[in-house]
Scaffold this motif. Structure first.
Motif, PDB file in Angstrom:
ATOM      1  N   PHE A 294      60.295  46.052  58.391  1.00 22.16           N
ATOM      2  CA  PHE A 294      60.312  46.003  56.931  1.00 22.16           C
ATOM      3  C   PHE A 294      59.417  44.847  56.488  1.00 22.16           C
ATOM      4  N   THR A 295      58.416  45.150  55.644  1.00 20.93           N
ATOM      5  CA  THR A 295      57.511  44.100  55.196  1.00 20.93           C
ATOM      6  C   THR A 295      56.838  44.513  53.895  1.00 20.93           C
ATOM      7  N   SER A 296      55.825  43.740  53.475  1.00 18.14           N
ATOM      8  CA  SER A 296      55.101  44.010  52.231  1.00 18.14           C
ATOM      9  C   SER A 296      53.608  43.840  52.469  1.00 18.14           C
ATOM     10  N   ASP A 297      52.796  44.440  51.589  1.00 17.85           N
ATOM     11  CA  ASP A 297      51.350  44.391  51.776  1.00 17.85           C
ATOM     12  C   ASP A 297      50.707  43.114  51.255  1.00 17.85           C
ATOM     13  N   ASN A 298      51.321  42.462  50.284  1.00 18.45           N
ATOM     14  CA  ASN A 298      50.774  41.212  49.753  1.00 18.45           C
ATOM     15  C   ASN A 298      51.822  40.551  48.872  1.00 18.45           C
ATOM     16  N   GLY A 299      51.434  39.443  48.240  1.00 19.41           N
ATOM     17  CA  GLY A 299      52.363  38.686  47.424  1.00 19.41           C
ATOM     18  C   GLY A 299      52.825  39.432  46.189  1.00 19.41           C
ATOM     19  N   PRO A 300      53.590  38.762  45.335  1.00 25.32           N
ATOM     20  CA  PRO A 300      54.350  39.436  44.297  1.00 25.32           C
ATOM     21  C   PRO A 300      53.524  40.008  43.155  1.00 25.32           C
ATOM     22  N   GLU A 301      54.134  40.987  42.507  1.00 26.19           N
ATOM     23  CA  GLU A 301      53.581  41.610  41.311  1.00 26.19           C
ATOM     24  C   GLU A 301      53.366  40.542  40.244  1.00 26.19           C
ATOM     25  N   ALA A 302      52.214  40.602  39.591  1.00 26.03           N
ATOM     26  CA  ALA A 302      51.857  39.552  38.628  1.00 26.03           C
ATOM     27  C   ALA A 302      51.724  40.073  37.202  1.00 26.03           C
ATOM     28  N   THR A 303      52.135  41.320  36.979  1.00 27.10           N
ATOM     29  CA  THR A 303      51.893  41.957  35.691  1.00 27.10           C
ATOM     30  C   THR A 303      53.157  41.991  34.847  1.00 27.10           C
ATOM     31  N   TRP A 304      53.146  41.290  33.746  1.00 25.79           N
ATOM     32  CA  TRP A 304      54.285  41.302  32.833  1.00 25.79           C
ATOM     33  C   TRP A 304      54.407  42.678  32.187  1.00 25.79           C
ATOM     34  N   PRO A 305      55.621  43.264  32.038  1.00 29.35           N
ATOM     35  CA  PRO A 305      56.945  42.653  32.265  1.00 29.35           C
ATOM     36  C   PRO A 305      57.520  42.896  33.650  1.00 29.35           C
ATOM     37  N   TRP A 306      56.669  43.223  34.614  1.00 27.57           N
ATOM     38  CA  TRP A 306      57.153  43.535  35.965  1.00 27.57           C
ATOM     39  C   TRP A 306      56.831  42.414  36.937  1.00 27.57           C
ATOM     40  N   GLN A 307      56.866  41.206  36.461  1.00 26.17           N
ATOM     41  CA  GLN A 307      56.432  40.070  37.266  1.00 26.17           C
ATOM     42  C   GLN A 307      57.416  39.780  38.394  1.00 26.17           C
ATOM     43  N   GLY A 308      56.867  39.573  39.599  1.00 27.86           N
ATOM     44  CA  GLY A 308      57.703  39.263  40.750  1.00 27.86           C
ATOM     45  C   GLY A 308      57.738  37.774  41.020  1.00 27.86           C
ATOM     46  N   THR A 309      58.309  37.412  42.169  1.00 34.22           N
ATOM     47  CA  THR A 309      58.426  35.997  42.510  1.00 34.22           C
ATOM     48  C   THR A 309      58.059  35.765  43.966  1.00 34.22           C
ATOM     49  N   SER A 310      57.429  34.616  44.212  1.00 41.46           N
ATOM     50  CA  SER A 310      57.061  34.232  45.572  1.00 41.46           C
ATOM     51  C   SER A 310      58.030  33.214  46.147  1.00 41.46           C
ATOM     52  N   GLY A 311      59.191  33.047  45.514  1.00 43.49           N
ATOM     53  CA  GLY A 311      60.210  32.164  46.060  1.00 43.49           C
ATOM     54  C   GLY A 311      59.752  30.712  46.088  1.00 43.49           C
ATOM     55  N   PRO A 312      59.827  30.048  47.261  1.00 40.82           N
ATOM     56  CA  PRO A 312      59.488  28.617  47.334  1.00 40.82           C
ATOM     57  C   PRO A 312      57.985  28.354  47.296  1.00 40.82           C
ATOM     58  N   TRP A 313      57.181  29.402  47.377  1.00 39.81           N
ATOM     59  CA  TRP A 313      55.737  29.234  47.417  1.00 39.81           C
ATOM     60  C   TRP A 313      55.159  29.372  46.010  1.00 39.81           C
ATOM     61  N   ARG A 314      53.861  29.192  45.913  1.00 40.57           N
ATOM     62  CA  ARG A 314      53.204  29.290  44.617  1.00 40.57           C
ATOM     63  C   ARG A 314      52.045  30.280  44.712  1.00 40.57           C
ATOM     64  N   GLY A 315      51.838  31.034  43.628  1.00 39.20           N
ATOM     65  CA  GLY A 315      50.720  31.961  43.595  1.00 39.20           C
ATOM     66  C   GLY A 315      51.158  33.415  43.689  1.00 39.20           C
ATOM     67  N   TYR A 316      50.219  34.288  43.331  1.00 35.80           N
ATOM     68  CA  TYR A 316      50.412  35.735  43.370  1.00 35.80           C
ATOM     69  C   TYR A 316      49.306  36.344  44.223  1.00 35.80           C
ATOM     70  N   TYR A 317      49.317  37.678  44.334  1.00 40.62           N
ATOM     71  CA  TYR A 317      48.244  38.334  45.078  1.00 40.62           C
ATOM     72  C   TYR A 317      46.886  38.032  44.455  1.00 40.62           C
ATOM     73  N   PHE A 318      45.827  38.322  45.213  1.00 40.19           N
ATOM     74  CA  PHE A 318      44.442  38.021  44.830  1.00 40.19           C
ATOM     75  C   PHE A 318      44.130  36.525  44.923  1.00 40.19           C
ATOM     76  N   THR A 319      44.955  35.739  45.600  1.00 36.02           N
ATOM     77  CA  THR A 319      44.705  34.310  45.730  1.00 36.02           C
ATOM     78  C   THR A 319      44.876  33.896  47.188  1.00 36.02           C
ATOM     79  N   HIS A 320      44.437  32.667  47.508  1.00 42.89           N
ATOM     80  CA  HIS A 320      44.653  32.150  48.860  1.00 42.89           C
ATOM     81  C   HIS A 320      45.913  31.296  48.942  1.00 42.89           C
ATOM     82  N   MET A 321      46.718  31.285  47.873  1.00 41.79           N
ATOM     83  CA  MET A 321      47.944  30.508  47.857  1.00 41.79           C
ATOM     84  C   MET A 321      48.987  31.129  48.784  1.00 41.79           C
TER      85      MET A 321
END
Length: 484
Positions: A294-321
């Motif tokens: 069980f896994t995911s293809d990249n970091g969290p959804e960044a589009t409001w109102p469906w915004q996700g969360t990266s937990g203790p980390w910072r940044g969304y997909y399309f970044t090197h964070m």
């Protein structure tokens, strides 16, 4: 989805050379047959834009308005990684899972936005082709996004059968857009196909179908498992669900379930579908010989109102964070992978290709660079250490950073937003991800410059490999023959 602008590879090489100098100076079916008993089945569940902080065992669950009991239980039964890394966009990440090669090599380093040939060339050898050659039944059910043309769909790339969408879920908006209708834009359709045949189009993928498709994906996956187990053939089920990609709309059965809106309702649906597949594995009495990922293809959804969360980390997909790179990863194989184990060792998604092939007794291609390393001993608990210490971080065709152990050396500044390419740094920044998980306080002095050497060796090795084995240019037509 918005595309990420690119930078010529030559400029990337110049950046690498400068960075080396700067960092060095400054930084119920009958018994299973003998064949299937000797080869484990694989169920590879891939969520879309699921951030690190969504699932309960990763700090989400009830804090996101949606408990995830089935996924949490799965984690307790296997290995959970807290430093599993993927690429920053959907297509590049899926390319890595399929080929075991960094997407910069395969001409798939960016999400295609139409207007030309896209996806993997037929020359690439997918995990489905590798396992098919080893005697596996192979099925893909869900989102592909590695080529929308006949010849580049899953049934052309090693899968015996497939069902799902060839491209991406935001295209579900198009059928309800009057402007799109007026100019005659071709809409995305749900498709299905079998090996050796052309794929055929089904229903238009609109907002109504968007709500229903993951339920169908779950049902088709279970039916495929049943048909594979009956004759005793080992199987590889690739299950790339469409949730929680925007528009994050739950099935009507789950609408209003949490009382907190569409996104938590969709998380609840996600957990339920994972549970359906796990229940089917139990009912088929194949749990002991089935590896579930069980896994995911990249970091969290960044589009409001469906915004996700990266937990203790910072940044969304399309970044090197870290929020873009680190995603949940759980793998279960009863009596083989120790239950309840948690590790912060670095693993990259390309490693799944090499590792699954090794476990299946399949042959990895020898005529091209394969970036995945064999993690079998690490996964099985025979080693506490990963077989990898780091990797280069590409965003599109820009080498934006490199990770080595607990350090990240960034060659670009952090992005201002999730769609605008960041500025190139004059002097790279080094972050200790243990003491500075949100990448806020770069180590700019000489005190920790010792990490530059091993980190930059990864960069130099990558550059030398790309020079020896030139990357495939995006849009390259078939048949492709490498220049080496």
């Amino acid at each position: 989805m918005p595309s990420s602008s690119t930078q010529p590879l030559g400029q990337t090489r110049a950046l690498i050379a400068g960075s080396v100098a700067l960092l060095t100076a400054a930084l119920p079916i009958g018994p299973v047959s003998a064949q299937s008993a000797s080869k484990p089945n694989f169920v590879f569940i891939l969520m879309d834009n699921l951030g690190y902080g969504e699932v309960g065992v990763y700090g989400g669950g009830v804090t996101r308005g949606a408990p995830t009991p089935r996924i949490d239980k799965l984690a307790s039964e296997g290995l959970r990684l807290t430093n599993f890394n993927v690429e920053a966009q959907c297509t590049p990440s899926r390319s890595c899972f399929m080929t075991g090669r960094f997407s910069i090599r395969s001409g798939t380093h960016s999400i295609p936005i139409g207007g030309g040939l896209e996806g993997l060339t037929q020359w690439e050898v997918t995990i489905a082709e590798t396992l098919s050659d080893a005697g596996y039944a192979t099925g893909a059910f869900g989102k592909w996004h590695l080529g929308g043309e006949q010849g580049r769909l899953p049934n052309d790339q090693g899968f015996d059968e497939w069902y799902g969408i060839a491209r991406t879920t935001d295209e579900a908006f198009w059928p309800s857009d009057p402007a799109a209708k007026s100019v005659g834009v071709p809409f995305t359709h749900v498709m299905e196909g079998r090996k050796g045949e052309k794929s055929r189009e089904g229903d238009v993928y609109d907002l109504d179908k968007r709500r229903l498709i993951d339920s169908e994906i779950s049902e088709r996956t279970i039916e495929f498992m049943k048909r594979s187990v009956a004759p005793g053939k080992p199987f590889y089920a690739y299950v790339p669900f469409t949730l929680v990609h925007f528009p994050t709309l739950p099935n009507p059965r789950f609408t209003g379930k949490t009382g907190f809106g569409d996104f938590p309702d969709s998380l609840t649906e996600m957990d339920a579908h994972v549970g359906e597949i796990l229940d089917a594995i139990d009912e088929l009495k194949i749990g002991d010989n089935t590896i579930v990922v069980f896994t995911s293809d990249n970091g969290p959804e960044a589009t409001w109102p469906w915004q996700g969360t990266s937990g203790p980390w910072r940044g969304y997909y399309f970044t090197h964070m870290e929020g873009s790179l680190r995603v949940p990863f759980i793998i279960r194989w009863p009596e083989k992978i120790p239950a309840g184990r948690v590790s912060n060792e670095i693993v990259h998604e390309v490693d799944t290709y090499t590792t699954l092939a090794k476990i299946a007794g399949a042959t990895v291609p020898q005529d091209r660079p394969v970036d995945g390393v064999d993690q079998t001993d690490f996964f099985l608990g025979k080693s506490e250490k990963s077989a990898r210490e780091g990797f280069p971080v590409f965003v599109a065709d820009r080498l934006e950073a490199v990770k080595w152990r607990n350090w990240k050396n960034a060659f670009y500044d952090e992005p201002r937003d999730w769609w605008t390419p960041p500025a190139k740094l004059g002097i790279p920044k080094a972050f200790d991800l243990i003491t500075d998980p949100k990448e806020e306080y770069p180590e700019t002095g000489l005190r920790h410059s010792w990490n530059a050497g091993p980190a930059m060796k990864i960069v130099v090795d990558t550059e030398q490999s790309l020079r020896k084995y030139p990357p495939i240019v995006p849009g390259t037509a078939d048949p492709y023959h490498p220049p080496y």
